[in-house]
Design a protein around this motif. Structure first.
Motif, PDB file in Angstrom:
ATOM      1  N   SER A   8       0.884  -1.034  -0.014  1.00  0.00           N
ATOM      2  CA  SER A   8       0.055   0.007   0.012  1.00  0.00           C
ATOM      3  C   SER A   8       0.817   1.300  -0.131  1.00  0.00           C
ATOM      4  O   SER A   8       1.977   1.414   0.642  1.00  0.00           O
ATOM      5  CB  SER A   8      -0.921  -0.203   1.153  1.00  0.00           C
ATOM      6  N   THR A   9       0.332   2.426  -0.649  1.00  0.00           N
ATOM      7  CA  THR A   9       1.395   3.604  -0.637  1.00  0.00           C
ATOM      8  C   THR A   9       1.013   4.203   0.695  1.00  0.00           C
ATOM      9  O   THR A   9       2.056   4.798   1.028  1.00  0.00           O
ATOM     10  CB  THR A   9       0.688   4.480  -1.830  1.00  0.00           C
ATOM     11  N   ASP A  41     -14.805 -10.465   9.825  1.00  0.00           N
ATOM     12  CA  ASP A  41     -14.770 -10.435   8.094  1.00  0.00           C
ATOM     13  C   ASP A  41     -14.473  -8.935   7.612  1.00  0.00           C
ATOM     14  O   ASP A  41     -14.042  -8.851   6.630  1.00  0.00           O
ATOM     15  CB  ASP A  41     -16.542 -10.527   7.939  1.00  0.00           C
ATOM     16  N   VAL A  42     -14.582  -7.838   8.378  1.00  0.00           N
ATOM     17  CA  VAL A  42     -14.046  -6.593   8.004  1.00  0.00           C
ATOM     18  C   VAL A  42     -12.665  -6.559   7.878  1.00  0.00           C
ATOM     19  O   VAL A  42     -11.979  -6.241   6.905  1.00  0.00           O
ATOM     20  CB  VAL A  42     -14.384  -5.519   9.015  1.00  0.00           C
ATOM     21  N   HIS A  43     -12.052  -7.288   8.888  1.00  0.00           N
ATOM     22  CA  HIS A  43     -10.440  -7.447   8.693  1.00  0.00           C
ATOM     23  C   HIS A  43     -10.103  -8.199   7.540  1.00  0.00           C
ATOM     24  O   HIS A  43      -9.197  -7.743   6.672  1.00  0.00           O
ATOM     25  CB  HIS A  43      -9.898  -8.165  10.075  1.00  0.00           C
ATOM     26  N   SER A  44     -10.779  -9.216   7.412  1.00  0.00           N
ATOM     27  CA  SER A  44     -10.526 -10.131   6.082  1.00  0.00           C
ATOM     28  C   SER A  44     -10.634  -9.423   4.592  1.00  0.00           C
ATOM     29  O   SER A  44      -9.877  -9.710   3.894  1.00  0.00           O
ATOM     30  CB  SER A  44     -11.680 -11.272   6.148  1.00  0.00           C
ATOM     31  N   ALA A  45     -11.939  -8.501   4.768  1.00  0.00           N
ATOM     32  CA  ALA A  45     -12.078  -7.815   3.563  1.00  0.00           C
ATOM     33  C   ALA A  45     -10.866  -6.885   3.381  1.00  0.00           C
ATOM     34  O   ALA A  45     -10.430  -6.466   2.349  1.00  0.00           O
ATOM     35  CB  ALA A  45     -13.509  -7.231   3.772  1.00  0.00           C
ATOM     36  N   LEU A  46     -10.716  -6.056   4.343  1.00  0.00           N
ATOM     37  CA  LEU A  46      -9.522  -5.072   4.322  1.00  0.00           C
ATOM     38  C   LEU A  46      -8.245  -5.928   3.554  1.00  0.00           C
ATOM     39  O   LEU A  46      -7.382  -5.455   2.914  1.00  0.00           O
ATOM     40  CB  LEU A  46      -9.235  -4.706   5.629  1.00  0.00           C
ATOM     41  N   PRO A  50      -7.534  -4.648  -2.902  1.00  0.00           N
ATOM     42  CA  PRO A  50      -6.675  -3.969  -3.476  1.00  0.00           C
ATOM     43  C   PRO A  50      -5.890  -2.656  -3.212  1.00  0.00           C
ATOM     44  O   PRO A  50      -4.964  -2.349  -3.602  1.00  0.00           O
ATOM     45  CB  PRO A  50      -6.908  -4.118  -5.006  1.00  0.00           C
ATOM     46  N   SER A  51      -6.835  -1.916  -2.570  1.00  0.00           N
ATOM     47  CA  SER A  51      -6.469  -0.669  -2.269  1.00  0.00           C
ATOM     48  C   SER A  51      -6.868  -0.755  -0.343  1.00  0.00           C
ATOM     49  O   SER A  51      -7.987  -0.088  -0.003  1.00  0.00           O
ATOM     50  CB  SER A  51      -7.220   0.496  -2.536  1.00  0.00           C
ATOM     51  N   LYS A  52      -5.854  -0.776   0.257  1.00  0.00           N
ATOM     52  CA  LYS A  52      -6.036  -0.658   1.855  1.00  0.00           C
ATOM     53  C   LYS A  52      -6.452   0.517   2.390  1.00  0.00           C
ATOM     54  O   LYS A  52      -7.269   0.613   3.221  1.00  0.00           O
ATOM     55  CB  LYS A  52      -4.626  -1.182   2.357  1.00  0.00           C
ATOM     56  N   GLY A  53      -5.865   1.732   1.812  1.00  0.00           N
ATOM     57  CA  GLY A  53      -6.107   2.949   2.180  1.00  0.00           C
ATOM     58  C   GLY A  53      -7.766   3.440   1.696  1.00  0.00           C
ATOM     59  O   GLY A  53      -8.443   3.836   2.553  1.00  0.00           O
ATOM     60  N   SER A  54      -8.123   2.912   0.535  1.00  0.00           N
ATOM     61  CA  SER A  54      -9.389   3.173   0.320  1.00  0.00           C
ATOM     62  C   SER A  54     -10.136   2.636   1.255  1.00  0.00           C
ATOM     63  O   SER A  54     -11.448   2.921   1.455  1.00  0.00           O
ATOM     64  CB  SER A  54      -9.756   3.092  -1.245  1.00  0.00           C
ATOM     65  N   PHE A  55     -10.014   1.053   1.339  1.00  0.00           N
ATOM     66  CA  PHE A  55     -10.984   0.419   2.261  1.00  0.00           C
ATOM     67  C   PHE A  55     -11.033   1.034   3.567  1.00  0.00           C
ATOM     68  O   PHE A  55     -11.995   0.987   4.059  1.00  0.00           O
ATOM     69  CB  PHE A  55     -10.409  -1.164   2.283  1.00  0.00           C
TER      70      PHE A  55
END
Length: 71
Positions: A8-9, A41-46, A50-55
């Protein structure tokens, strides 16, 4: 809490405790934050995003209580 490095940037690493439902996010800028009451499930989705910052911005910030651990 064990952290996993991520691509991630903005985000350097992510840690999660399922027992505590606590998410820790370390940023390249040096800040470290802990978010409470985060479901597994939120951690798994994070981690799958593909974009950790956006998530983080869309699904975590402003939805879960947080505190800085270091900045």
């Amino acid at each position: 809490m064990l952290h996993e490095l991520v691509r991630s940037t903005n985000v350097r690493s992510v840690g999660y405790s399922q027992a505590e439902r606590a998410l820790e996010v370390a940023f390249h800028s040096g800040g470290l934050y802990r978010y409470d009451n985060v479901p597994p499930d939120v951690h798994s989705a994070l981690m799958a995003s593909p974009s950790k910052g956006s998530f983080l911005a869309q699904f975590i910030k402003g939805r879960y209580p947080y505190r800085p651990i270091s900045s």
